[in-house]
Design an enzyme around this catalytic site. Structure first.
Site, PDB file in Angstrom:
ATOM      1  CG  ASP A  32      -3.788  13.235  77.215  1.00 54.41           C
ATOM      2  OD1 ASP A  32      -4.415  14.240  76.861  1.00 54.41           O
ATOM      3  OD2 ASP A  32      -3.535  12.284  76.446  1.00 54.41           O
ATOM      4  CB  ILE A  33      -4.553   7.721  77.184  1.00 54.24           C
ATOM      5  CG1 ILE A  33      -4.251   6.248  77.334  1.00 54.24           C
ATOM      6  CG2 ILE A  33      -4.923   8.063  75.775  1.00 54.24           C
ATOM      7  CD1 ILE A  33      -4.261   5.757  78.759  1.00 54.24           C
ATOM      8  CD  GLN A  36     -13.512  20.116  71.161  1.00 53.63           C
ATOM      9  OE1 GLN A  36     -13.915  21.073  70.503  1.00 53.63           O
ATOM     10  NE2 GLN A  36     -14.119  19.677  72.242  1.00 53.63           N
ATOM     11  CG  HIS A  64     -10.576  17.981  76.763  1.00 50.91           C
ATOM     12  ND1 HIS A  64     -11.514  17.763  75.788  1.00 50.91           N
ATOM     13  CD2 HIS A  64      -9.390  18.053  76.129  1.00 50.91           C
ATOM     14  CE1 HIS A  64     -10.935  17.689  74.606  1.00 50.91           C
ATOM     15  NE2 HIS A  64      -9.624  17.873  74.785  1.00 50.91           N
TER      16      HIS A  64
HETATM   17  P1  5GP Z   1      -7.885  17.404  72.254  1.00 46.43           P
HETATM   18  O1  5GP Z   1      -7.083  16.956  71.065  1.00 46.43           O
HETATM   19  O2  5GP Z   1      -9.345  17.204  72.023  1.00 46.43           O
HETATM   20  O3  5GP Z   1      -7.535  18.776  72.748  1.00 46.43           O
HETATM   21  O4  5GP Z   1      -7.438  16.446  73.433  1.00 46.43           O
HETATM   22  C1  5GP Z   1      -7.972  15.189  73.637  1.00 46.43           C
HETATM   23  C2  5GP Z   1      -7.010  14.477  74.553  1.00 46.43           C
HETATM   24  O5  5GP Z   1      -7.672  13.350  75.089  1.00 46.43           O
HETATM   25  C3  5GP Z   1      -5.768  13.961  73.825  1.00 46.43           C
HETATM   26  O6  5GP Z   1      -4.608  14.525  74.413  1.00 46.43           O
HETATM   27  C4  5GP Z   1      -5.850  12.460  73.990  1.00 46.43           C
HETATM   28  O7  5GP Z   1      -4.600  11.878  74.223  1.00 46.43           O
HETATM   29  C5  5GP Z   1      -6.767  12.296  75.178  1.00 46.43           C
HETATM   30  N1  5GP Z   1      -7.545  11.074  75.144  1.00 46.43           N
HETATM   31  C6  5GP Z   1      -8.265  10.604  74.093  1.00 46.43           C
HETATM   32  N2  5GP Z   1      -8.875   9.450  74.432  1.00 46.43           N
HETATM   33  C7  5GP Z   1      -8.534   9.209  75.737  1.00 46.43           C
HETATM   34  C8  5GP Z   1      -8.869   8.170  76.645  1.00 46.43           C
HETATM   35  O8  5GP Z   1      -9.594   7.222  76.343  1.00 46.43           O
HETATM   36  N3  5GP Z   1      -8.337   8.246  77.891  1.00 46.43           N
HETATM   37  C9  5GP Z   1      -7.528   9.288  78.270  1.00 46.43           C
HETATM   38  N4  5GP Z   1      -7.063   9.260  79.523  1.00 46.43           N
HETATM   39  N5  5GP Z   1      -7.202  10.273  77.437  1.00 46.43           N
HETATM   40  C10 5GP Z   1      -7.692  10.237  76.187  1.00 46.43           C
END
Ligand code: 5GP
Ligand code: ZN
Length: 139
Positions: free
Chosen positions: A33-34, A96, A102
């Site tokens: 995760d970035i 999300q 994911h």
């Molecule tokens: P959500 O908030 O949808 O559960 O998680 C999305 C996750 O994707 C976040 O933790 C965010 O840091 C990660 N993320 C978003 N854009 C990117 C990206 O371009 N590369 C990577 N490696 N992680 C990303």
């Protein structure tokens, strides 16, 4: 395989944007995760695009679960932490932010204050039973 040209994770699958890849097989990809909450925070995705748990093919979800178990063991061996959450959000209200299903492998530290945790309070048995009955109607 389903792919969405506007989806950031589909772009990672295709190698159109970079990522710190950890593992891949025919159906899944794992990468860092970035914006890590803690060292070792990584993500597992099915390679085929689907937005959430309501849309994903069951076999893709099963493949993602297999990869998640494999990765969780590797992260646990590689870093020091006090516990792990596996986290998977569906919809804005659940937090999300990327619309490609994911699973987060999220190392935790005692007292890190992440709001994902809650204090368990016993529910009313009748209410739990009634809701269970309602859910079973849809299975
Ligand atoms: P959500 O908030 O949808 O559960 O998680 C999305 C996750 O994707 C976040 O933790 C965010 O840091 C990660 N993320 C978003 N854009 C990117 C990206 O371009 N590369 C990577 N490696 N992680 C990303
Ligand atoms: Zn996608």
């Amino acid at each position: 395989m389903a792919s969405d040209p506007n989806c950031i994770f589909c772009k990672i699958v295709k190698g159109e944007i970079p990522s710190f890849k950890l593992y891949e097989d025919a159906a899944t990809l794992a990468f860092m995760d970035i914006n890590p909450v803690h060292d070792g925070h990584c993500l597992v995705i099915p390679k085929a695009h689907s937005a959430n748990v309501f849309e994903i093919a069951p076999e893709d979800f099963a493949a993602a679960a297999r990869t998640t178990a494999k990765l969780a063991r590797a992260v646990k061996a590689a870093i020091s932490c006090d516990g792990f959450n596996l986290m998977q959000a569906n919809g804005e209200g659940a937090g999300q932010s990327v619309g490609h299903l994911h699973l987060h492998i999220l190392p935790r530290k005692s007292g890190d204050g992440l709001l994902f945790n809650w204090d368990p309070k016993p529910g009313e048995r009748d209410r739990i039973a009634a809701i269970a009955e309602r859910i079973r109607e849809f299975l």
